[in-house]
Design a protein around this motif. Structure first.
Motif, PDB file in Angstrom:
ATOM      1  N   ARG A  83      23.323  13.712 -10.033  1.00 55.76           N
ATOM      2  CA  ARG A  83      24.387  13.487  -9.959  1.00 55.76           C
ATOM      3  C   ARG A  83      24.861  14.567  -9.460  1.00 55.76           C
ATOM      4  NH1 ARG A  83      27.894  10.741  -8.892  1.00 55.76           N
ATOM      5  NH2 ARG A  83      29.168   9.596 -10.106  1.00 55.76           N
ATOM      6  N   VAL A  84      25.202  15.270  -9.279  1.00 60.51           N
ATOM      7  CA  VAL A  84      26.393  16.249  -8.566  1.00 60.51           C
ATOM      8  C   VAL A  84      25.385  17.215  -7.071  1.00 60.51           C
ATOM      9  CG1 VAL A  84      27.538  16.777 -10.315  1.00 60.51           C
ATOM     10  CG2 VAL A  84      26.113  18.574  -9.990  1.00 60.51           C
ATOM     11  N   ALA A  85      24.237  17.014  -7.038  1.00 57.05           N
ATOM     12  CA  ALA A  85      23.220  16.726  -6.106  1.00 57.05           C
ATOM     13  C   ALA A  85      23.846  17.859  -4.954  1.00 57.05           C
ATOM     14  CB  ALA A  85      22.720  17.031  -5.571  1.00 57.05           C
ATOM     15  N   ASP A  86      24.738  16.766  -4.204  1.00 57.50           N
ATOM     16  CA  ASP A  86      25.865  17.664  -3.447  1.00 57.50           C
ATOM     17  C   ASP A  86      26.992  17.933  -3.226  1.00 57.50           C
ATOM     18  OD1 ASP A  86      26.589  15.511  -4.629  1.00 57.50           O
ATOM     19  OD2 ASP A  86      27.979  14.227  -2.696  1.00 57.50           O
ATOM     20  N   GLN A  87      27.266  18.978  -4.460  1.00 56.29           N
ATOM     21  CA  GLN A  87      27.966  19.484  -4.695  1.00 56.29           C
ATOM     22  C   GLN A  87      27.995  20.757  -4.552  1.00 56.29           C
ATOM     23  OE1 GLN A  87      31.438  18.156  -4.856  1.00 56.29           O
ATOM     24  NE2 GLN A  87      30.384  16.304  -4.670  1.00 56.29           N
ATOM     25  N   GLU A  88      28.278  21.808  -3.765  1.00 58.35           N
ATOM     26  CA  GLU A  88      27.077  22.460  -4.394  1.00 58.35           C
ATOM     27  C   GLU A  88      27.629  23.842  -4.578  1.00 58.35           C
ATOM     28  OE1 GLU A  88      27.017  24.527  -0.064  1.00 58.35           O
ATOM     29  OE2 GLU A  88      25.850  23.053   0.734  1.00 58.35           O
ATOM     30  N   HIS A  89      29.685  23.946  -5.179  1.00 56.37           N
ATOM     31  CA  HIS A  89      30.222  24.650  -5.756  1.00 56.37           C
ATOM     32  C   HIS A  89      30.011  24.379  -7.288  1.00 56.37           C
ATOM     33  CE1 HIS A  89      32.114  20.909  -5.343  1.00 56.37           C
ATOM     34  NE2 HIS A  89      32.673  21.554  -6.866  1.00 56.37           N
ATOM     35  N   VAL A  90      29.308  23.608  -7.706  1.00 57.96           N
ATOM     36  CA  VAL A  90      28.842  23.009  -9.157  1.00 57.96           C
ATOM     37  C   VAL A  90      27.237  23.764  -9.771  1.00 57.96           C
ATOM     38  CG1 VAL A  90      27.853  21.642 -10.772  1.00 57.96           C
ATOM     39  CG2 VAL A  90      30.171  20.483  -8.775  1.00 57.96           C
ATOM     40  N   GLU A  91      26.887  24.028 -10.893  1.00 59.49           N
ATOM     41  CA  GLU A  91      26.005  24.502 -11.399  1.00 59.49           C
ATOM     42  C   GLU A  91      25.773  23.795 -12.803  1.00 59.49           C
ATOM     43  OE1 GLU A  91      24.003  29.076 -12.784  1.00 59.49           O
ATOM     44  OE2 GLU A  91      25.835  28.542 -12.600  1.00 59.49           O
ATOM     45  N   VAL A  92      24.413  22.922 -12.729  1.00 64.03           N
ATOM     46  CA  VAL A  92      24.323  22.539 -14.319  1.00 64.03           C
ATOM     47  C   VAL A  92      22.642  23.205 -14.436  1.00 64.03           C
ATOM     48  CG1 VAL A  92      23.291  20.988 -15.290  1.00 64.03           C
ATOM     49  CG2 VAL A  92      24.870  20.298 -13.785  1.00 64.03           C
ATOM     50  N   ARG A  93      23.420  23.964 -15.800  1.00 67.38           N
ATOM     51  CA  ARG A  93      21.888  24.375 -16.331  1.00 67.38           C
ATOM     52  C   ARG A  93      21.844  24.071 -17.498  1.00 67.38           C
ATOM     53  NH1 ARG A  93      24.895  30.579 -17.607  1.00 67.38           N
ATOM     54  NH2 ARG A  93      26.947  29.706 -16.481  1.00 67.38           N
ATOM     55  N   ARG A  94      20.297  24.601 -18.276  1.00 68.06           N
ATOM     56  CA  ARG A  94      20.249  24.010 -19.405  1.00 68.06           C
ATOM     57  C   ARG A  94      20.788  25.225 -20.478  1.00 68.06           C
ATOM     58  NH1 ARG A  94      14.913  23.092 -21.681  1.00 68.06           N
ATOM     59  NH2 ARG A  94      15.258  22.048 -24.299  1.00 68.06           N
ATOM     60  N   SER A  95      21.503  24.700 -21.714  1.00 64.58           N
ATOM     61  CA  SER A  95      21.915  26.004 -22.098  1.00 64.58           C
ATOM     62  C   SER A  95      22.566  25.248 -23.641  1.00 64.58           C
ATOM     63  CB  SER A  95      23.297  26.788 -22.292  1.00 64.58           C
ATOM     64  OG  SER A  95      24.390  26.265 -21.561  1.00 64.58           O
ATOM     65  N   ARG A  96      21.681  25.267 -25.150  1.00 62.95           N
ATOM     66  CA  ARG A  96      22.482  24.913 -26.439  1.00 62.95           C
ATOM     67  C   ARG A  96      23.508  25.933 -27.044  1.00 62.95           C
ATOM     68  NH1 ARG A  96      18.452  25.222 -30.675  1.00 62.95           N
ATOM     69  NH2 ARG A  96      19.466  24.276 -33.039  1.00 62.95           N
ATOM     70  N   LEU A  97      24.289  25.432 -27.914  1.00 59.05           N
ATOM     71  CA  LEU A  97      25.311  25.535 -27.894  1.00 59.05           C
ATOM     72  C   LEU A  97      25.231  25.778 -29.858  1.00 59.05           C
ATOM     73  CD1 LEU A  97      28.568  22.982 -26.411  1.00 59.05           C
ATOM     74  CD2 LEU A  97      27.385  25.140 -26.302  1.00 59.05           C
ATOM     75  N   PRO A  98      25.911  26.857 -30.505  1.00 55.79           N
ATOM     76  CA  PRO A  98      27.126  27.463 -30.083  1.00 55.79           C
ATOM     77  C   PRO A  98      26.439  29.159 -28.948  1.00 55.79           C
ATOM     78  CG  PRO A  98      26.824  27.551 -31.868  1.00 55.79           C
ATOM     79  CD  PRO A  98      26.181  26.692 -32.043  1.00 55.79           C
ATOM     80  N   GLN A  99      24.844  28.713 -29.271  1.00 56.28           N
ATOM     81  CA  GLN A  99      24.462  29.887 -29.140  1.00 56.28           C
ATOM     82  C   GLN A  99      24.782  30.776 -27.364  1.00 56.28           C
ATOM     83  OE1 GLN A  99      22.929  27.754 -30.432  1.00 56.28           O
ATOM     84  NE2 GLN A  99      21.551  28.229 -32.192  1.00 56.28           N
TER      85      GLN A  99
END
Length: 190
Positions: A83-99
């Motif tokens: 969805r945000v592939a064209d937005q270089e300033h956005v990083e999407v990571r996989r992480s679990r809350l709250p850890q």
């Protein structure tokens, strides 16, 4: 007990947009209202844990210099990245809350908690809220957006989540928007 991440993974595997965040008027309007409640036109850095498929992420990206988004679901994270592939300033990571709250202390001007707090047990919600406050720079802002009714698989509801936010000793309420279906609060780190 917090809603397990496997529940969300199952939802995203069975339906590319289980809450119709991209297409329903309710979701589009809620997103527009939430963004219009933000007092600043631009934020140098923002954190959005529990980003889902990235609809809000894409809208936030237009107002942020740097945006760190994350989600526990592998499927949702992959969709958000696309969805945000064209937005270089956005990083999407996989992480679990709250850890695995995606932050460093005092690094963000904005933290966004959207449709997540009521899925967390009281202790987990308190941990996420504490991590959110730590992540904010002095006078940084926290945007919270939640559906008011209690979801069948959630231990809490939106009203309870926002009451906890408003009562936090390190946060001052700037904006509080209440509708029959959803709540939006913007709070500033004291």
């Amino acid at each position: 007990m917090s809603t397990p991440p496997t529940r969300f993974e199952q939802l995203y595997q069975n339906d590319p947009d289980p809450w119709r965040t991209a297409t329903s008027w309710y979701e589009r309007r809620k997103r527009a209202v939430a963004l219009s409640c933000l007092p600043r036109p631009h934020y140098a850095s923002a954190i959005e844990p529990a980003c889902g498929t990235g609809e809000l992420t894409a809208a936030l990206a237009r107002r942020c210099g740097r945006l760190a988004a994350s989600d526990a679901s592998k499927t949702a994270t992959a969709r958000a990245r696309r969805r945000v592939a064209d937005q270089e300033h956005v990083e999407v990571r996989r992480s679990r809350l709250p850890q695995q709250f995606p932050s460093e202390s005092n690094s963000a001007e904005l933290v966004v908690l959207s449709e997540i707090l009521y899925y967390l047990a009281e202790d987990d919600a308190a941990s996420v809220l504490a991590a959110s406050v730590r992540a904010l720079r002095p006078a940084g802002e926290l945007l919270a957006v939640h559906w008011r009714p209690q979801a069948p698989d959630a231990p809490s509801d939106g009203d309870s989540a926002h009451r906890r936010l408003r009562e936090h000793p390190d946060l001052d309420v700037l904006v509080s928007h209440i509708e029959s279906d959803f709540l939006v609060d913007v709070l500033r780190r004291a």
